[in-house]
Write a protein that holds these residues in place. Structure first.
Motif, PDB file in Angstrom:
ATOM      1  N   SER A 222      39.166  25.559  10.900  1.00 45.05           N
ATOM      2  CA  SER A 222      40.643  26.191  11.421  1.00 45.05           C
ATOM      3  C   SER A 222      40.526  26.581  12.780  1.00 45.05           C
ATOM      4  CB  SER A 222      40.982  27.187  10.619  1.00 45.05           C
ATOM      5  OG  SER A 222      41.225  27.142   9.199  1.00 45.05           O
ATOM      6  N   THR A 223      39.662  26.994  13.215  1.00 45.59           N
ATOM      7  CA  THR A 223      39.450  27.410  14.526  1.00 45.59           C
ATOM      8  C   THR A 223      39.487  26.474  15.515  1.00 45.59           C
ATOM      9  OG1 THR A 223      37.920  29.207  13.856  1.00 45.59           O
ATOM     10  CG2 THR A 223      38.150  28.875  15.978  1.00 45.59           C
ATOM     11  N   VAL A 224      38.633  25.130  15.087  1.00 48.06           N
ATOM     12  CA  VAL A 224      38.540  24.141  15.921  1.00 48.06           C
ATOM     13  C   VAL A 224      40.048  23.549  15.905  1.00 48.06           C
ATOM     14  CG1 VAL A 224      37.795  21.842  16.081  1.00 48.06           C
ATOM     15  CG2 VAL A 224      36.151  23.659  15.448  1.00 48.06           C
ATOM     16  N   VAL A 225      40.660  23.115  14.833  1.00 47.33           N
ATOM     17  CA  VAL A 225      42.122  22.677  14.905  1.00 47.33           C
ATOM     18  C   VAL A 225      42.955  23.640  15.923  1.00 47.33           C
ATOM     19  CG1 VAL A 225      43.987  22.355  13.604  1.00 47.33           C
ATOM     20  CG2 VAL A 225      42.001  21.760  12.736  1.00 47.33           C
ATOM     21  N   LEU A 226      42.998  24.984  15.596  1.00 48.31           N
ATOM     22  CA  LEU A 226      43.929  25.759  16.502  1.00 48.31           C
ATOM     23  C   LEU A 226      43.360  25.492  18.007  1.00 48.31           C
ATOM     24  CD1 LEU A 226      44.146  29.288  15.177  1.00 48.31           C
ATOM     25  CD2 LEU A 226      45.992  27.405  15.592  1.00 48.31           C
ATOM     26  N   GLU A 227      41.874  25.641  18.386  1.00 46.40           N
ATOM     27  CA  GLU A 227      41.350  25.516  19.648  1.00 46.40           C
ATOM     28  C   GLU A 227      41.815  24.120  20.199  1.00 46.40           C
ATOM     29  OE1 GLU A 227      37.401  25.951  20.180  1.00 46.40           O
ATOM     30  OE2 GLU A 227      37.885  27.808  20.674  1.00 46.40           O
ATOM     31  N   LYS A 228      41.989  23.021  19.425  1.00 46.57           N
ATOM     32  CA  LYS A 228      41.974  21.603  19.936  1.00 46.57           C
ATOM     33  C   LYS A 228      43.132  20.960  19.704  1.00 46.57           C
ATOM     34  CE  LYS A 228      37.641  21.609  21.136  1.00 46.57           C
ATOM     35  NZ  LYS A 228      37.377  21.573  22.717  1.00 46.57           N
ATOM     36  N   THR A 229      44.354  21.964  19.510  1.00 45.36           N
ATOM     37  CA  THR A 229      45.785  21.433  19.394  1.00 45.36           C
ATOM     38  C   THR A 229      45.955  20.463  20.459  1.00 45.36           C
ATOM     39  OG1 THR A 229      45.991  23.435  18.237  1.00 45.36           O
ATOM     40  CG2 THR A 229      47.961  21.909  18.644  1.00 45.36           C
ATOM     41  N   ARG A 230      45.678  20.880  21.741  1.00 44.49           N
ATOM     42  CA  ARG A 230      45.945  20.152  23.082  1.00 44.49           C
ATOM     43  C   ARG A 230      45.215  18.616  22.766  1.00 44.49           C
ATOM     44  NH1 ARG A 230      43.922  20.359  28.729  1.00 44.49           N
ATOM     45  NH2 ARG A 230      42.432  19.321  27.542  1.00 44.49           N
ATOM     46  N   ASP A 231      44.012  18.514  22.552  1.00 38.98           N
ATOM     47  CA  ASP A 231      43.368  17.501  22.190  1.00 38.98           C
ATOM     48  C   ASP A 231      44.069  16.598  21.148  1.00 38.98           C
ATOM     49  OD1 ASP A 231      41.577  18.591  23.857  1.00 38.98           O
ATOM     50  OD2 ASP A 231      39.814  18.170  23.108  1.00 38.98           O
ATOM     51  N   ILE A 232      44.256  17.054  19.904  1.00 37.57           N
ATOM     52  CA  ILE A 232      45.043  16.332  19.048  1.00 37.57           C
ATOM     53  C   ILE A 232      46.430  15.936  19.687  1.00 37.57           C
ATOM     54  CG2 ILE A 232      46.073  16.533  16.721  1.00 37.57           C
ATOM     55  CD1 ILE A 232      44.516  18.919  16.180  1.00 37.57           C
ATOM     56  N   ALA A 233      47.085  16.473  20.468  1.00 37.13           N
ATOM     57  CA  ALA A 233      48.187  15.834  21.100  1.00 37.13           C
ATOM     58  C   ALA A 233      47.886  14.791  21.678  1.00 37.13           C
ATOM     59  CB  ALA A 233      48.998  16.988  21.807  1.00 37.13           C
TER      60      ALA A 233
ATOM     61  N   GLY B 232      46.840  16.950  11.308  1.00 36.34           N
ATOM     62  CA  GLY B 232      47.390  15.677  11.198  1.00 36.34           C
ATOM     63  C   GLY B 232      48.958  15.975  11.598  1.00 36.34           C
ATOM     64  N   ARG B 233      49.320  17.088  11.071  1.00 33.96           N
ATOM     65  CA  ARG B 233      50.738  17.257  11.558  1.00 33.96           C
ATOM     66  C   ARG B 233      51.324  17.546  12.809  1.00 33.96           C
ATOM     67  NH1 ARG B 233      51.558  19.418   5.810  1.00 33.96           N
ATOM     68  NH2 ARG B 233      50.812  21.391   6.492  1.00 33.96           N
ATOM     69  N   VAL B 234      50.215  17.724  13.729  1.00 32.05           N
ATOM     70  CA  VAL B 234      50.485  18.186  15.126  1.00 32.05           C
ATOM     71  C   VAL B 234      51.531  17.077  15.781  1.00 32.05           C
ATOM     72  CG1 VAL B 234      49.854  18.648  17.373  1.00 32.05           C
ATOM     73  CG2 VAL B 234      48.643  19.574  15.374  1.00 32.05           C
ATOM     74  N   GLN B 235      52.584  17.436  16.211  1.00 36.06           N
ATOM     75  CA  GLN B 235      53.387  16.704  16.921  1.00 36.06           C
ATOM     76  C   GLN B 235      53.047  16.495  18.521  1.00 36.06           C
ATOM     77  OE1 GLN B 235      55.356  14.097  15.866  1.00 36.06           O
ATOM     78  NE2 GLN B 235      54.753  14.660  13.852  1.00 36.06           N
ATOM     79  N   PRO B 236      52.827  15.511  19.093  1.00 31.33           N
ATOM     80  CA  PRO B 236      52.342  15.650  20.729  1.00 31.33           C
ATOM     81  C   PRO B 236      53.609  16.383  21.232  1.00 31.33           C
ATOM     82  CG  PRO B 236      52.229  13.379  19.822  1.00 31.33           C
ATOM     83  CD  PRO B 236      52.474  14.113  18.413  1.00 31.33           C
TER      84      PRO B 236
END
Lengths: 269, 414
Positions: free
Chosen positions: B301-312, B402-406
């Motif tokens: 969870s922490t990584v997902v939050l922290e890497k939201t920008r990377d996911i985008a 996976g649901r993050v929208q860039p």
């Protein structure tokens, strides 16, 4: 599309030849639904020719970035349609749009947006690895060449944190070029850079358009940057307005200020 | 896939401390799961082995499970028949023609059977009378179905064949009556017959009641003593596969009609208790692993939050939601698999250590070691449970990633 190196893309006809449209937007509208619906872009008609360097300008909040996201298939229009290389993208689902972005588009953002854990070369190779069109050796070779062409020889194995702002932005451009895209979209690519680096990035984008016959769409409010473009699209309040409108607006605002009037609103044009 | 792996590992490296902590959680979870279940399963198997070794796998009794149907009921099965005060027909008890019945049982694969005639008798020696259980046996067959042969400390089981007047008694009984090997003792049967018998063997099982009250003599001799020629009242069966006893017992009961009781049926209460114990044990050790997997949920969870920008970035580049989910699920699986492997190593070490522990129960002369079950199935169970929970714990934040929208992220950043 093939693995041809960028220079081979140069059209022998040069910039003067009549261009075919790579990207055609018809009455693109993007509205954010909510308690107070906001219209970001309204009925925008845009045509981008092959190898054309187009700048989108507008005051902040005018919807220029929103238009860029629509043109870059990052966002989907509420109405209107978008044709990329003659193909209507309206019916595409999220995955299909992602595939199109991967193969045909490249993005450069205001902040470099590189993955911090990976070296410059690894960042550049990432889209190639995802696409899987080239094998490992060819990917590496291409990544190194793109970085070298952008003047980053010797920095290939540095992490983004070890590079300067201008170098990072060049790595980002290199990554945008990784899969040999038809269009490179840049959102305020020089927004966070000093004058020297800005000029450098501008020249690179200019060269990509004229030398490699690649279309460039860039959002900016940097007039000096905009002057390098083939064409400028001006957008105010989500609508595309005739070129020069902004200058008129700015002049009027300046005049109003000089006259000491307290009205902050722009006069109707 | 290797690209997803690279990104997954880069995330885990970027949060090294948290990754190590959640990995340790899984390692400890798996290790304790293994140690506890190995000990519990080991003691269970030990208990069952004792149960299976000492008691016969199947005992065929000279009685019927159901009372015989009354003729009136057979004649009018649908009729309103009520019968009260039925007194069973007096008949000679015992399994008659047991030889033929033995053949039926022998025909079942992997079984050995022995006829026994069990009766009460009184030992009379030096003015003392002692009530004992006298079992008439055939030594050759008895050896195949019972471990009594291994418990003989003097003489041998075969001696009752060579000397028809021979009798084998427990060492405790011998001590009680001051009897020794070769002594003669008077055996009185309930029918009043008296016979002098010579002690030709002593046994010691460790079970006090058994050692004091059980005696063995030759089957034909006991039949004569009890006036019941050609009769046995028990058939004792031992199976190669103790766990097949239940079905074999049902088959024997169907074909012979006599009540046949498998060891599972005889110790049903004990086995039920073991099942309950297992359910409790697996619930507890499973809970340990589940808690460990909350650590995984936490780090991912922490990584997902922290890497939201990377996911985008990755999604704007052309990664699908599926790719993003895969990356984070890989992270969970890496912790789960790594934790399982290390946990199995650590668990094996703990099991080995527990195995070395020697305990001397009070009153016993020999020290015993803790039974440890080394079966591969519990290793597989621990690993499977750990990896599945890890993947599940990772799946929840992965779905969110996976649901993050860039566009949402880009708008926020610009």
């Amino acid at each position: 599309m093939n693995a041809a190196p960028p220079p081979e893309r140069a059209s022998p006809a040069g910039r003067e030849a009549p261009r075919s449209s790579v990207l055609v937007a018809e009455r693109l509208t993007r509205r954010l639904e909510g308690e107070v619906p906001v219209t970001l872009v309204e009925e925008a008609d845009v045509q981008i020719g092959r190898g054309e360097f187009v700048v989108i300008r507008g005051p902040s909040g005018s919807g220029k970035s929103s238009l860029l996201y629509l043109l870059g298939l990052l966002d989907r229009p509420t109405s209107g349609r978008l044709l990329l290389e003659g193909e209507d993208t309206s019916g595409f689902d999220e995955d299909r749009l992602a595939d199109v972005r991967l193969a045909k588009l490249g993005f450069v953002f205001q902040f470099h947006f590189l993955l911090n854990e990976f070296s410059a070369l690894d960042n550049v190779m990432m889209p190639m690895r995802r696409l899987g069109r080239l094998d490992a050796d060819a990917r590496r070779e291409r990544g190194l060449r793109i970085l070298r062409d952008l003047g980053l020889a010797g920095h290939e194995h540095k992490r983004p944190s070890q590079l300067s702002g201008g170098q990072r932005q060049r790595v980002a451009i290199a990554r945008a070029l990784a899969n040999d895209p038809v269009i490179v979209l840049a959102d305020e690519p020089t927004g966070a850079l000093d004058t020297k680096s800005s000029g450098n990035v501008r020249d690179i984008l200019r060269e990509l358009a004229s030398g490699q016959d690649r279309s460039i769409i860039a959002v900016t409010h940097d007039l000096h940057f905009a002057s390098a473009a083939d064409r400028q699209i001006e957008i105010v309040d989500g609508r595309i307005v005739p070129t020069g409108t902004m200058a008129t607006l700015e002049a009027a605002a300046a005049a109003a200020k000089a006259a000491g009037t307290q009205t902050g609103a722009a006069p109707a044009s | 896939m290797s690209l997803h792996l690279d990104i997954a590992f880069s995330h885990l490296r970027s949060r090294r401390r948290q990754t190590v902590v959640s990995l340790l959680g899984v390692v400890l979870g798996v290790a304790f799961f293994l140690a506890v279940s190995a000990l519990m399963r080991g003691s269970e198997l030990d208990l069952v082995a004792r149960l299976v070794d000492t008691a016969p796998h199947i005992t065929v009794y000279d009685e019927y499970r159901e009372a015989r149907p009354q003729p009136a009921r057979l004649l009018w099965p649908e009729g309103a028949v009520a019968i009260r005060g039925v007194k069973p027909k007096a008949e000679r008890r015992g399994i008659r023609q047991y030889r033929r019945k033995l053949q039926t049982i022998d025909a079942i694969r992997g079984t050995q059977a022995a006829p026994v005639l069990v009766s009460q008798a009184i030992f009379s020696f030096a003015g003392r009378d002692e009530a004992v259980t006298l079992s008439g046996i055939e030594p050759a067959r008895m050896k195949g179905v019972s471990t009594i042969d291994e418990d003989i400390v003097a003489g041998s089981l075969d001696a009752v064949d060579t000397n028809p007047n021979g009798i084998i008694i427990g060492r405790a009984l011998a001590r009680k009556l001051s009897l020794e090997m070769g002594d003669t003792v008077s055996v009185v049967s309930p029918t009043g017959n008296v016979r002098a018998m010579k002690i030709v063997g002593l046994f010691e099982t460790g079970n006090a009641g058994y050692d004091e009250g059980q005696t063995f003599a030759q089957l034909t001799r006991v039949q004569a003593l009890m006036n019941r020629p050609n009769v046995a009242n028990l058939i004792v069966v031992r199976m190669q596969d103790a766990y097949a006893a239940r079905t074999a017992a049902a088959f024997i009961e169907r074909s012979l009609g006599y009540k046949s009781v498998s060891w599972q049926e005889a110790s049903k209460d004990l086995l039920d208790a073991l099942t309950v114990r297992n359910v409790i044990m697996y619930t507890v050790v499973g809970a340990i692993l589940l808690v460990a997997c909350f650590g995984i949920y936490n780090v991912i969870s922490t990584v997902v939050l922290e890497k939201t920008r990377d996911i985008a970035i990755l999604k704007s580049m052309g990664f699908h939601a599926r790719d993003i989910r895969l990356i984070f699920v890989i992270e969970g699986a890496v912790i789960g698999i790594g934790g399982s492997l290390l946990g199995m190593a650590m668990g094996s070490g703990m099991m080995r250590a527990v195995e070395q522990v020697e305990i001397k129960p009070p009153g016993s002369t020999e020290s015993i070691t803790l039974p440890i079950y080394w079966g591969i199935d519990q290793f597989a169970l621990a690993a499977a449970f750990a990896i599945l929970s890890a993947v599940f714990a990772a799946w929840l934040p992965a779905r969110k990633g996976g649901r993050v929208q860039p566009v949402d992220i880009l708008r926020g950043a610009a």
